[in-house]
Design a protein around this motif. Structure first.
Motif, PDB file in Angstrom:
ATOM      1  N   ARG A   1     -30.996  81.239  18.451  1.00 53.62           N
ATOM      2  CA  ARG A   1     -32.266  80.522  18.271  1.00 53.62           C
ATOM      3  C   ARG A   1     -32.527  80.298  16.791  1.00 53.62           C
ATOM      4  O   ARG A   1     -32.003  81.009  15.930  1.00 53.62           O
TER       5      ARG A   1
ATOM      6  N   GLU B   1     -35.738  80.267  14.261  1.00 59.14           N
ATOM      7  CA  GLU B   1     -37.127  80.731  14.216  1.00 59.14           C
ATOM      8  C   GLU B   1     -37.717  80.439  12.837  1.00 59.14           C
ATOM      9  O   GLU B   1     -37.294  81.041  11.846  1.00 59.14           O
ATOM     10  N   GLU B   2     -38.708  79.532  12.811  1.00 62.13           N
ATOM     11  CA  GLU B   2     -39.334  79.142  11.553  1.00 62.13           C
ATOM     12  C   GLU B   2     -40.512  80.046  11.221  1.00 62.13           C
ATOM     13  O   GLU B   2     -41.166  80.597  12.121  1.00 62.13           O
ATOM     14  N   SER B   3     -40.802  80.136   9.945  1.00 64.99           N
ATOM     15  CA  SER B   3     -42.003  80.824   9.467  1.00 64.99           C
ATOM     16  C   SER B   3     -42.394  80.229   8.125  1.00 64.99           C
ATOM     17  O   SER B   3     -41.596  79.519   7.502  1.00 64.99           O
TER      18      SER B   3
ATOM     19  N   CYS C   1     -36.276  79.810   7.856  1.00 64.35           N
ATOM     20  CA  CYS C   1     -35.746  79.679   9.205  1.00 64.35           C
ATOM     21  C   CYS C   1     -34.634  80.702   9.388  1.00 64.35           C
ATOM     22  O   CYS C   1     -33.694  80.739   8.589  1.00 64.35           O
TER      23      CYS C   1
ATOM     24  N   THR D   1     -31.259  83.448  14.565  1.00 62.89           N
ATOM     25  CA  THR D   1     -31.049  84.708  15.251  1.00 62.89           C
ATOM     26  C   THR D   1     -30.071  84.525  16.410  1.00 62.89           C
ATOM     27  O   THR D   1     -30.106  83.516  17.118  1.00 62.89           O
TER      28      THR D   1
ATOM     29  N   ARG E   1     -29.929  82.176   7.040  1.00 62.72           N
ATOM     30  CA  ARG E   1     -31.269  81.640   6.863  1.00 62.72           C
ATOM     31  C   ARG E   1     -31.219  80.298   6.135  1.00 62.72           C
ATOM     32  O   ARG E   1     -30.304  80.028   5.356  1.00 62.72           O
TER      33      ARG E   1
ATOM     34  N   TYR F   1     -39.607  71.309  11.630  1.00 61.34           N
ATOM     35  CA  TYR F   1     -38.623  71.887  12.541  1.00 61.34           C
ATOM     36  C   TYR F   1     -37.345  72.246  11.789  1.00 61.34           C
ATOM     37  O   TYR F   1     -36.795  71.418  11.047  1.00 61.34           O
ATOM     38  N   CYS F   2     -36.885  73.434  12.025  1.00 63.98           N
ATOM     39  CA  CYS F   2     -35.582  73.850  11.525  1.00 63.98           C
ATOM     40  C   CYS F   2     -34.500  73.221  12.395  1.00 63.98           C
ATOM     41  O   CYS F   2     -34.693  73.067  13.633  1.00 63.98           O
TER      42      CYS F   2
ATOM     43  N   GLY G   1     -35.575  74.515  16.138  1.00 65.28           N
ATOM     44  CA  GLY G   1     -36.565  75.569  16.287  1.00 65.28           C
ATOM     45  C   GLY G   1     -37.800  75.046  16.985  1.00 65.28           C
ATOM     46  O   GLY G   1     -37.879  73.866  17.361  1.00 65.28           O
ATOM     47  N   GLN G   2     -38.788  75.916  17.144  1.00 63.47           N
ATOM     48  CA  GLN G   2     -40.025  75.541  17.830  1.00 63.47           C
ATOM     49  C   GLN G   2     -40.995  74.811  16.916  1.00 63.47           C
ATOM     50  O   GLN G   2     -41.932  74.164  17.386  1.00 63.47           O
TER      51      GLN G   2
ATOM     52  N   THR H   1     -43.100  74.753  12.853  1.00 61.32           N
ATOM     53  CA  THR H   1     -44.195  75.442  12.171  1.00 61.32           C
ATOM     54  C   THR H   1     -45.096  74.389  11.537  1.00 61.32           C
ATOM     55  O   THR H   1     -44.614  73.428  10.944  1.00 61.32           O
TER      56      THR H   1
END
Length: 120
Positions: free
Chosen positions: A3, A5-7, A22, A25, A82, A99-100, A111-112, A114
């Motif tokens: 997956r 996962e952005e932040s 990003c 994972t 990353r 989006y990543c 990704g989902q 952010t």
């Protein structure tokens, strides 16, 4: 394939900076390292558009949207799997969901997203 996962998104004033991160994972290094990775964004009512990408493998080819050149910088850390997007001098038109992205052998992974909101 794992997956993405952005932040790091949030609300910032015009002229401010944000750094998106990003994490890939569950993706093994031998898959992540040769992948092209980067960021796209989608503003309300608009299509998803490229922001910046960086190639994998032995090369480092960068692609940036004209609208972000000189303000945004994409980077990657293969050891940590990353991807980063440093965004400077942000403007209200940069407001979007970011989006990543990862591509390998023609397959895209996302990704989902952010949310980044820039106030005037």
């Amino acid at each position: 394939q794992g997956r993405l996962e952005e932040s790091g998104g949030g609300l910032v004033q015009r002229g401010g900076s944000l750094r998106l991160s990003c994490a890939a994972t569950g993706t093994i290094t031998s898959v992540f390292n040769p992948s092209t990775v980067g960021w796209y964004r989608q503003a309300p009512g608009k299509d998803r558009e490229l922001v910046a990408t960086i190639s994998g493998g032995g090369s480092r080819n960068y692609a940036y949207a004209d609208a972000v050149k000189g303000r945004f910088m994409v980077s990657r850390d293969n050891a940590r799997k990353r991807v980063y997007l440093q965004m400077n001098d942000l403007a209200p038109e940069d407001t979007a969901v970011y989006y990543c992205y990862r591509n390998l052998d023609g397959r895209n992974f996302w990704g989902q997203g952010t949310q980044v909101t820039v106030s005037s």
